[in-house]
Design a protein around this motif. Sequence first.
Motif, mmCIF file in Angstrom:
data_model
loop_
_atom_site.group_PDB
_atom_site.id
_atom_site.type_symbol
_atom_site.label_atom_id
_atom_site.label_comp_id
_atom_site.label_asym_id
_atom_site.label_seq_id
_atom_site.Cartn_x
_atom_site.Cartn_y
_atom_site.Cartn_z
ATOM 1 N N LEU A 166 0.828 -1.211 0.000
ATOM 2 C CA LEU A 166 0.000 0.000 0.000
ATOM 3 C C LEU A 166 0.862 1.262 0.000
ATOM 4 O O LEU A 166 0.517 2.266 -0.605
ATOM 5 N N ASP A 167 1.975 1.202 0.697
ATOM 6 C CA ASP A 167 2.856 2.367 0.767
ATOM 7 C C ASP A 167 4.265 1.879 1.080
ATOM 8 O O ASP A 167 4.447 0.803 1.676
ATOM 9 N N ALA A 168 5.240 2.663 0.685
ATOM 10 C CA ALA A 168 6.637 2.249 0.925
ATOM 11 C C ALA A 168 7.548 3.458 0.928
ATOM 12 O O ALA A 168 7.287 4.459 0.248
ATOM 13 N N ARG A 169 8.595 3.354 1.715
ATOM 14 C CA ARG A 169 9.613 4.391 1.746
ATOM 15 C C ARG A 169 10.961 3.695 1.814
ATOM 16 O O ARG A 169 11.202 2.895 2.715
ATOM 17 N N GLN A 170 11.850 3.993 0.840
ATOM 18 C CA GLN A 170 13.157 3.345 0.794
ATOM 19 C C GLN A 170 14.273 4.307 1.139
ATOM 20 O O GLN A 170 14.394 5.357 0.512
ATOM 21 N N TYR A 171 15.049 3.966 2.149
ATOM 22 C CA TYR A 171 16.209 4.756 2.523
ATOM 23 C C TYR A 171 17.472 4.126 1.944
ATOM 24 O O TYR A 171 17.717 2.934 2.133
ATOM 25 N N THR A 172 18.271 4.942 1.267
ATOM 26 C CA THR A 172 19.591 4.518 0.806
ATOM 27 C C THR A 172 20.590 4.933 1.878
ATOM 28 O O THR A 172 20.596 6.096 2.302
ATOM 29 N N LEU A 173 21.413 3.972 2.309
ATOM 30 C CA LEU A 173 22.360 4.254 3.391
ATOM 31 C C LEU A 173 23.774 3.940 2.924
ATOM 32 O O LEU A 173 24.039 2.842 2.443
ATOM 33 N N PRO A 174 24.700 4.882 3.052
ATOM 34 C CA PRO A 174 26.081 4.540 2.734
ATOM 35 C C PRO A 174 26.618 3.552 3.769
ATOM 36 O O PRO A 174 26.220 3.600 4.928
ATOM 37 N N VAL A 175 27.474 2.649 3.351
ATOM 38 C CA VAL A 175 28.079 1.701 4.291
ATOM 39 C C VAL A 175 29.208 2.431 5.026
ATOM 40 O O VAL A 175 30.222 2.788 4.421
ATOM 41 N N ASP A 176 29.003 2.666 6.309
ATOM 42 C CA ASP A 176 29.913 3.522 7.076
ATOM 43 C C ASP A 176 31.369 3.064 7.003
ATOM 44 O O ASP A 176 32.281 3.882 6.878
ATOM 45 N N ALA A 177 31.588 1.762 7.094
ATOM 46 C CA ALA A 177 32.966 1.258 7.095
ATOM 47 C C ALA A 177 33.666 1.597 5.779
ATOM 48 O O ALA A 177 34.868 1.902 5.763
ATOM 49 N N SER A 178 32.908 1.581 4.687
ATOM 50 C CA SER A 178 33.505 1.904 3.383
ATOM 51 C C SER A 178 33.785 3.393 3.271
ATOM 52 O O SER A 178 34.824 3.809 2.737
ATOM 53 N N VAL A 179 32.849 4.215 3.758
ATOM 54 C CA VAL A 179 33.078 5.664 3.763
ATOM 55 C C VAL A 179 34.361 5.966 4.531
ATOM 56 O O VAL A 179 35.192 6.768 4.106
ATOM 57 N N ARG A 180 34.521 5.274 5.657
ATOM 58 C CA ARG A 180 35.700 5.504 6.496
ATOM 59 C C ARG A 180 36.980 5.149 5.741
ATOM 60 O O ARG A 180 37.963 5.896 5.757
ATOM 61 N N GLN A 181 36.970 4.001 5.070
ATOM 62 C CA GLN A 181 38.161 3.583 4.305
ATOM 63 C C GLN A 181 38.521 4.613 3.240
ATOM 64 O O GLN A 181 39.684 4.946 3.040
ATOM 65 N N VAL A 182 37.490 5.108 2.548
ATOM 66 C CA VAL A 182 37.738 6.093 1.494
ATOM 67 C C VAL A 182 38.270 7.385 2.105
ATOM 68 O O VAL A 182 39.225 7.984 1.607
ATOM 69 N N ARG A 183 37.641 7.799 3.214
ATOM 70 C CA ARG A 183 38.059 9.055 3.857
ATOM 71 C C ARG A 183 39.506 8.985 4.320
ATOM 72 O O ARG A 183 40.220 9.990 4.322
ATOM 73 N N GLU A 184 39.937 7.800 4.703
ATOM 74 C CA GLU A 184 41.319 7.629 5.155
ATOM 75 C C GLU A 184 42.307 7.555 3.990
ATOM 76 O O GLU A 184 43.503 7.361 4.198
ATOM 77 N N GLY A 185 41.804 7.678 2.760
ATOM 78 C CA GLY A 185 42.692 7.705 1.606
ATOM 79 C C GLY A 185 43.182 6.343 1.175
ATOM 80 O O GLY A 185 44.183 6.232 0.476
ATOM 81 N N ARG A 186 42.435 5.287 1.563
ATOM 82 C CA ARG A 186 42.936 3.941 1.273
ATOM 83 C C ARG A 186 42.537 3.427 -0.100
ATOM 84 O O ARG A 186 42.917 2.327 -0.503
ATOM 85 N N MET A 187 41.738 4.186 -0.821
ATOM 86 C CA MET A 187 41.326 3.824 -2.197
ATOM 87 C C MET A 187 40.892 2.368 -2.319
ATOM 88 O O MET A 187 41.425 1.620 -3.155
ATOM 89 N N PRO A 188 39.915 1.927 -1.530
ATOM 90 C CA PRO A 188 39.470 0.533 -1.623
ATOM 91 C C PRO A 188 38.693 0.296 -2.918
ATOM 92 O O PRO A 188 38.122 1.240 -3.477
ATOM 93 N N GLU A 189 38.681 -0.951 -3.383
ATOM 94 C CA GLU A 189 37.790 -1.309 -4.490
ATOM 95 C C GLU A 189 36.464 -1.701 -3.890
ATOM 96 O O GLU A 189 36.379 -2.631 -3.088
#
Lengths: 327, 327
Positions: A166-189
């Motif tokens: 009848l109704d739906a709401r979808q939240y997109t959530l970044p995966v925190d651990a991956s954001v952290r890896q990127v922020r630390e400059g580790r260039m993960p795949e």
Amino acid sequence: MIIRVGIFGYGNLGKGVECALRQNADMELVGIFTRRDPKTVQSMTGAPVYPASEAEAFRDRIDVMIVCGGSATDLPVLTGKLASVFSVVDSFDTHDDIPEHFAAVDASAKEAGHVALISGGWDPGIFSIMRLYGEVFLPDGQTDTFWGPGVSQGHSDAVRRIPGVLDARQYTLPVDASVRQVREGRMPELTPRLKHRRLCYVVAEEGADLEKIRTQIVTMPHYFEGYDTQVVFISQEEMNREHSRLPHGGFVFRTGRTGLRFTQRETMEFGLHLDSNPEFTGSVLCALARGVYRLVQRGESGCRTVFDLPPAYLSPLSDAELRAKLL
Amino acid sequence: MIIRVGIFGYGNLGKGVECALRQNADMELVGIFTRRDPKTVQSMTGAPVYPASEAEAFRDRIDVMIVCGGSATDLPVLTGKLASVFSVVDSFDTHDDIPEHFAAVDASAKEAGHVALISGGWDPGIFSIMRLYGEVFLPDGQTDTFWGPGVSQGHSDAVRRIPGVLDARQYTLPVDASVRQVREGRMPELTPRLKHRRLCYVVAEEGADLEKIRTQIVTMPHYFEGYDTQVVFISQEEMNREHSRLPHGGFVFRTGRTGLRFTQRETMEFGLHLDSNPEFTGSVLCALARGVYRLVQRGESGCRTVFDLPPAYLSPLSDAELRAKLL
């Protein structure tokens, strides 16, 4: 000099533009154009509402028309059509179809001598600019875009189309651990699953097979397949109470290497945290309308994107004021 | 099409530009110009080194000269002088003197038919663009810039001028609690002391009055007065071992209100984390040199800033490629 603006289409985004125009003293809202019966539409700020069919009569009274429609069916038709009457801004966001949309709008705008800016907003839009700046300032590097936490209208709509929902709401959530890896400059795949997860709140019909709905959601190709998706069934009351807002946001990261032996690491990060996606997007479209107006004043015509607008064109301040105040 | 670039001035920044040019396939380093005896200067990449006095002979062999000098005494003289011979880019960063520098360089560049971009880099430069985007996309709001953690050359030099000081390195540190408040959208009012603190590593002469040096540092007007400053005395060995790098970075935040009653809060955040300030700045100057080249090709002349460059001008990609790949 007052820039006279029209709003074509009056959903959440049109309302966001309407609110934002009051925060730009050099702009004036001439009217809102709707495909519904104008008698049934009350604007938030008291601005006049006209039937869409009468827009053309405003040809000489509107400098820039902001086109507020959906990218699936509205904008591919509307923007080109309106560009033959007005200079326009839209927020076309189907990334794969941008070249085709650009070509159609460019032809229409050029023929009429108007300027059309397509794909404005924050993604495409501000995030696109950040991806470009990332690549040019750190040519040897990696770009990562994360979206959320926020409501994806497209994914919410997809869930609503499932029988029994009848109704739906979808939240997109970044995966925190991956954001952290990127922020630390580790260039993960990072695979799509490692970048984002999905959380669906669903109101089901009474007696519906909840497990079947859940399976249909999490296996849906393009939308949910390949992601970790959590489905939570709630009541319509809870949906209305807890999930009526439209927050969003995200990050664009660029990590690059510099130096003689490419051993130094530099990271650029741009993030947005939005209480209201349509209000912020509307505010961005207003600034872009100012940029379009500047291009028109310069005698330009044709289709443009955010990549073509010098930052100064977006501001009501003079070049000298900008240099003294913001440089 | 290859853009032929020269480097005028060969300190840390000039070396950063030299390294970065190798990462831009559409650019070629023609030569490095130094005011020292070129015989005593060995370039990092083997590029030829010429005496500054011979630069003018390269008038037709260099498309853009990147001027790498200090803002205190070098650039106010050099950029205008070189703009009469070449199109140029500089990183003039004395915020208060930008209008005056702009006027002088503009006159010189216009008369010669060249383009001069001043105050490139990351602040002024990328941070300036972010401040402008913040103001135009969220007109009703607050902008906060934080610098660091990073080495401030100006503050380090100021400490070195104190009698009894042999060497010094000053780190500017953002106050974490304040950054957090701003990031949460709370729009706090922040004094200079609440935004940054300062940490000085100092090598003193043997027998110097350390307490007197400490007092002279923490009470120094403009530089340290009004901040919480910590002074740590170390040996020259430790200085060389632990403090020879030039990291830097910072944040630009914009928090604004949107909506009918201005109750929704939207936050834009841009952050830089740099292992090497001069290498990143050099990389930015290369991209800006490409932008200058584009302006020259369009037949423009005079002084410009980062506010005047459409993002697309910074990229080697065509407009169609940018739209397909980055929009």
